[in-house]
Design an enzyme around this catalytic site. Structure first.
Site, PDB file in Angstrom:
ATOM      1  N   CYS A   1      58.027  -2.737   2.196  1.00 51.00           N
ATOM      2  CA  CYS A   1      56.623  -2.477   1.863  1.00 51.00           C
ATOM      3  C   CYS A   1      55.820  -3.772   1.795  1.00 51.00           C
ATOM      4  O   CYS A   1      54.618  -3.779   2.078  1.00 51.00           O
ATOM      5  CB  CYS A   1      56.522  -1.712   0.549  1.00 51.00           C
ATOM      6  SG  CYS A   1      57.467  -2.442  -0.799  1.00 51.00           S
TER       7      CYS A   1
ATOM      8  N   HIS B   1      57.056  -2.109  -6.039  1.00 51.42           N
ATOM      9  CA  HIS B   1      56.493  -1.599  -4.792  1.00 51.42           C
ATOM     10  C   HIS B   1      55.196  -2.339  -4.485  1.00 51.42           C
ATOM     11  O   HIS B   1      54.398  -2.637  -5.388  1.00 51.42           O
ATOM     12  CB  HIS B   1      56.234  -0.097  -4.912  1.00 51.42           C
ATOM     13  CG  HIS B   1      55.729   0.532  -3.649  1.00 51.42           C
ATOM     14  ND1 HIS B   1      56.420   0.451  -2.457  1.00 51.42           N
ATOM     15  CD2 HIS B   1      54.596   1.234  -3.376  1.00 51.42           C
ATOM     16  CE1 HIS B   1      55.736   1.082  -1.513  1.00 51.42           C
ATOM     17  NE2 HIS B   1      54.629   1.557  -2.055  1.00 51.42           N
TER      18      HIS B   1
END
Length: 1011
Positions: free
Chosen positions: A98, A353
């Protein structure tokens, strides 16, 4: 419908009045419950297990009601994968990539960078032939620039909702399963891209990285003595701003540019003064780039722990940033507007994340890029509130500050991207080059083909489901056979272990393939339908059976001829006996109260009398047949052979009626306490249920062989008692463990001590205490203390310490008595002698036989090897507390390192077995596991991170994480002391610990470092 047990009783109620020889066809049909009425849908809520005619609640509701077409398939609508109008294309997260996806989206929305990359010449001339593309092979970019070109072209004009960046990630050699430092990735990739583009001839391409991202500052050092300025010019692509202790972005910039005093040992060598002088040093911004990247240093190195941690502090920043106060040359255009905010969600520096909020330069609208998902913000406004709410909560969480109009606060933003503000709106229209557009069109064609294929598959599944729907509706109406017998009477039987109607349910469930019908598990020993299997079967019409057997096969097919008269008759007989058993039980109890006169009685075991009713029931059940193991199979699966053997063995060990008074020779036992006399009438009643039971009239003599053995046993017991009493009288101190000699404190009144095995002493004491239960000890057995060469296995020093528990010391007087009472195989003694003429003389201790050095060394090596090659052993970890930090009262003193060692010594004096104390936990370990793995176990047990653990054993510090416990000297029953450093404030940060247990290698070995 009535419950299953009620149906079971009703099916066999006739057996109370019908004798086995009177069983008729009507009784058989009643037992098989043929006449039960079928249940009606809506009235019966669930399937009736006891009614073979109940076909309700087997999954038919799915097909008989209104059907949703989506239930006929598990294929998502392919249009859900299509790009929405006026939206951007997402990027697939390949595991932990990510952080790559966020930067790709930020760079893609830099129109100048995208345009320059499109102008970069491509090396795919072999792939492009004329104006068309080779259809037979896929395009594979060769360089980083080509990968970016192709990715940007797909992001711009793809019809897909998201695309796969695996080619780009693979070209860089990144590990898709390991999350890396996003800031480090940004620096390294920009450096790689600049180096790659520097070889281009077109200056607009060659200098794009410098034009967009490169600024310049100078390190300026001013001598306090002479005022001389020394400048060191340096280029930068981002400004790394410390956020610790700050609340506003402007404060971070000010600290970055503040003056630093060079004094004391840190003084500056002035070229003009030719000596070290006090000076000041600061950074001066000389020029700023079009795109200003501000790295907020959230991930910092913690000196105490030796690892990275995340600073979750709020930083305020505005959408408009005026940099003019911070640059050296005033008067230029230095007003920037916010264009991107990169977010890290999570409290740990090693997990979490990454997402990006990026502003579209053409429309001015904000978008949130979260891998495959892209969300447009409302009202052209940046909205970070939801991202802050998703952060992990902690006890020390600070309240979010209030933000004014045009300003934002974030504790998760790690990079801010500002674009130089211009009066004119950007009119840059970036066109995808023709050869790239052809590649995109080809990928779009593949996507459209896939959509058509998925749509066709959905349609086929729906059509198939509708056909099955109609088939089931029609067949289900004709599935019931109805109550009673008819020409179309047919049984379909299937065995299940958890739920009835499994075969029919699988037939109704399209997701599971229907197997052939298997009725073998429901057969009796006569290869017909077992009456006890009715509760797990269903009865269907002949029409439905013909369809099922023709389509799915299987068997055997059970019709009206499969009803087993033999099983019904036998079950009738057993039921009648069971009913009669209750009456006979009362009769026998009354007969047992009467006194038996003369020789008319019979001997019966007391244990048999207590349990004869239960034994009779079990015997009747065995005759009725084992319901759970009919034919040895269950739905095609054979029974567990080991379980069957164990059950058979247990059954063989269980005594039958009246066998409890049988002696080993098969005759009447001699113990009258285990049997009693019963009358002839009572015996006749019992014999009806146990015709094979051993019969012993009252005049039968006991077993003659057992009588002889009893007399011999009584004589042996008397002899053993006499021997034990004689030996106890002869060796009283040895028996009571009193007045024992000690090698470490040699007694003055003797120069010789004898040695026997401690095992011999313990066995002898057991015999003396319980002579009737234990066998007498005949031999000393000193050979266990000698090696094969006849030498002693122990040194004098070891016999005073660790080997003292293996030997027993004997006084000379006791030894003379032992020689009389026992067989002595080897004499072992130790003699004390005085050596030398000097006063006092030297004392020596000589053993006979002498020590065998080779065997002694081999024994020690084997003992050490055993201690260091264990596979599963218990060790103890004790957490010690410093005196400074222990504030407990006098009632309970906290154990420190020093008094814990003293405590352990006291424990050793009392017992060789370790005793756990407060603050100590037992762990299971093996010799080949590493210290690092042990630290992780300790972390879970004590909530202390591995890098906060200071471990020691016997005063030795354990520090080598890669060493095994065996090599570190950790043996079974060891006690390891744990001293913990400052604990982690927030236990959520323990997530860091699991990551740092593995060595951190960053981007080592990837294409970002030229590999």
């Amino acid at each position: 419908m009535a419950p299953r047990l009620q149906l079971e009783k009703a099916a066999w109620r006739w057996a109370e009045t019908v004798r086995p020889e009177e069983v008729s066809q009507e009784h058989i049909e009643t037992a098989y419950r043929i006449w039960l009425e079928p249940c009606i849908r809506g009235v019966c809520r669930r399937n009736c297990k006891g009614n073979p005619n109940c076909l309700v609640g087997i999954g038919e509701h799915i097909w008989l009601g209104e059907i949703d077409e989506n239930s006929f398939h598990n294929i998502d609508d392919p249009n859900c994968e299509r790009r929405k109008k006026n939206s951007f294309v997402g990027l697939t997260n390949l595991g932990a990539t990510c952080y790559v996806n966020t930067f790709l989206q930020v760079w893609f929305l830099n129109l100048e960078l995208r345009q320059a990359l499109y102008l970069c010449p491509s090396t795919c001339s072999d792939y492009v032939m004329g104006d068309s593309i080779q259809e037979e092979k896929d395009y594979e970019p060769q360089t980083i620039c080509e990968h970016l070109q192709y990715l940007f072209a797909l992001l711009q004009n793809s019809n897909r909702r998201y695309i796969d960046p695996s080619g780009f990630v693979k070209a860089l050699g990144l590990d898709t399963g390991q999350q890396q430092d996003a800031q480090e990735f940004s620096k390294l990739f920009m450096s790689l891209l600049e180096d790659t583009l520097s070889k281009q001839k077109n200056p607009d391409v060659r200098n794009i990285v410098q034009q967009q991202f490169c600024g310049e500052y100078a390190y300026v050092t001013v001598c306090n003595q002479c005022g001389r300025e020394s400048k060191l010019l340096s280029k930068f692509y981002e400004l790394e701003l410390n956020i610790q202790g700050h609340k506003q972005l402007t404060d971070c910039i000010s600290e970055f540019l503040k003056e630093e005093k060079l004094e004391g040992d840190n003084r500056y060598f002035c070229e003009n003064c030719q000596s070290k002088q006090n000076a000041t040093r600061k950074i001066r911004l000389l020029s700023l780039p079009c795109t200003l990247n501000l790295q907020l240093m959230r991930f910092v190195f913690d000196r105490q722990t030796g690892h990275k941690k995340k600073l979750n502090t709020y930083i305020g920043f505005s959408e408009i940033l005026d940099m003019e106060p911070y640059v050296e040359h005033k008067g230029g255009s230095y007003v920037y507007e916010l264009s991107a905010v990169l977010i890290h969600r999570g409290v740990s520096a090693y997990s979490g994340h990454y997402i990006a909020h990026v502003k579209d330069p053409q429309s001015g609208e904000w978008y949130k890029f979260n891998d495959e998902d892209i969300e447009k913000m409302e009202g052209k406004k940046l909205q970070l509130g939801i991202e802050e709410d998703l952060a992990e909560p902690s006890k020390s969480q600070t309240r979010k500050p209030k933000c004014g109009k045009g300003t934002h606060c974030s504790r998760n933003a790690y990079m801010l991207v500002y674009r130089l503000q211009t009066q004119e709106k950007p009119n840059t229209i970036v066109q995808v080059p023709a050869f790239l557009q052809e590649l995109v069109d080809r990928d779009n064609s593949k996507f459209e083909e896939w959509c058509i294929e998925m749509a066709e598959m959905r349609k086929q599944s729906v059509d198939k489901g509708k056909a099955k729907h109609e088939e089931v509706k029609e067949l289900y109406q004709r599935l019931p056979a109805g109550a009673g017998l008819s020409k179309c009477f047919t049984y379909l039987i299937f065995y299940i272990q958890q739920h009835p109607c499994e075969w029919l349910q699988k037939w109704l469930d399209e997701s599971t393939p229907t197997k052939p019908i298997d009725n073998h598990a429901c057969l009796c020993s006569h290869d017909k339908l077992h009456p006890d299997k009715i509760s797990i079967m269903k009865r269907i019409s002949e029409y439905a059976a013909d369809i099922f057997y023709s389509r799915y096969g299987g068997g055997p097919r059970l019709t009206v001829k499969a009803l087993c008269k033999e099983c019904v008759v036998e079950r009738c007989r057993v039921l009648r006996l069971k009913n009669q058993l209750n009456e006979d039980y009362k009769t026998v109890n009354n007969l047992l109260k009467a006194t038996v006169k003369g020789n008319d009685g019979f001997w019966v075991g007391k244990s048999s009398l207590r349990s004869w009713r239960q034994l009779a029931l079990e015997q009747l059940d065995e005759q009725d047949g084992d319901v759970d193991q009919s034919n040895g199979k269950m739905n095609g699966n054979t029974l567990n052979k080991e379980e069957s053997k164990e059950e058979r063995k247990e059954e063989e060990e269980e005594l039958n009626f009246n066998e409890d008074i049988l002696c080993p020779h098969g005759e009447l036992c001699i113990s009258e306490n285990e049997r009693r006399l019963v009358s002839k009438e009572a015996w006749n009643k019992l014999q009806q249920y146990f015709p094979k039971a051993p019969e012993f009239p009252s005049y039968r003599e006991c077993c003659s062989q057992c009588k002889i053995l009893e007399r011999e046993g009584e004589e042996n017991e008397a002899l053993h008692k006499m021997i034990a009493n004689e030996q106890k009288t002869s060796l009283p101190n040895l028996f009571q463990d009193k007045n024992r000699p000690c090698l470490s404190n040699w007694p003055e009144d003797t120069d010789v001590l004898y040695i026997v095995s401690q095992f011999f002493v313990e066995e002898w004491r057991k015999f003396v205490r319980k002579p009737t239960r234990c066998s007498p000890v005949s031999s000393v057995g000193n050979s266990a203390l000698l090696c094969p060469h006849g030498g002693l296995m122990f040194t004098f020093a070891s016999m005073t310490k660790e080997d003292s528990k293996l030997i027993a010391l004997i006084w000379p007087g006791e030894w003379q008595m032992i020689q009389k009472l026992f067989v002595v195989d080897h004499v072992i003694k130790i003699t004390r002698t005085e050596v030398g003429d000097v006063n006092p003389s030297e004392t020596q201790y000589i053993s006979e036989p002498k020590l065998c050095p080779e065997c002694r060394e081999g024994l020690l090596c084997q003992q050490q090897r055993d201690l260091r090659e264990y596979t599963q052993a218990t060790i103890y970890v004790h957490k010690v507390v410093d005196n400074k930090k222990s504030n407990g009262g006098t009632k309970r003193q906290k154990i420190t390192h020093q008094n814990y060692i003293a405590y352990q010594k006291q424990v050793i004096r009392r017992s060789m077995r370790h005793r756990k104390v407060r603050g100590e936990k037992a762990l299971l370990v093996s010799a080949n596991q590493t210290l690092k793995e042990l630290k992780i176990q300790i972390m879970h047990a004590f909530s202390v991170a591995p890098f906060d653990q200071n471990l020691s054993i016997d005063g030795k510090i354990l520090s080598d994480d890669c060493a095994t416990l065996g090599t570190l000297g950790v043996i079974p029953e060891s006690v390891i002391l744990l001293k913990a450093d400052e604990p982690i404030a927030d236990y959520a940060a323990m997530d860091d610990v699991m990551q740092v247990c593995m060595p951190e290698e960053g981007f080592k070995g990837t294409g970002l470092l030229g590999h």
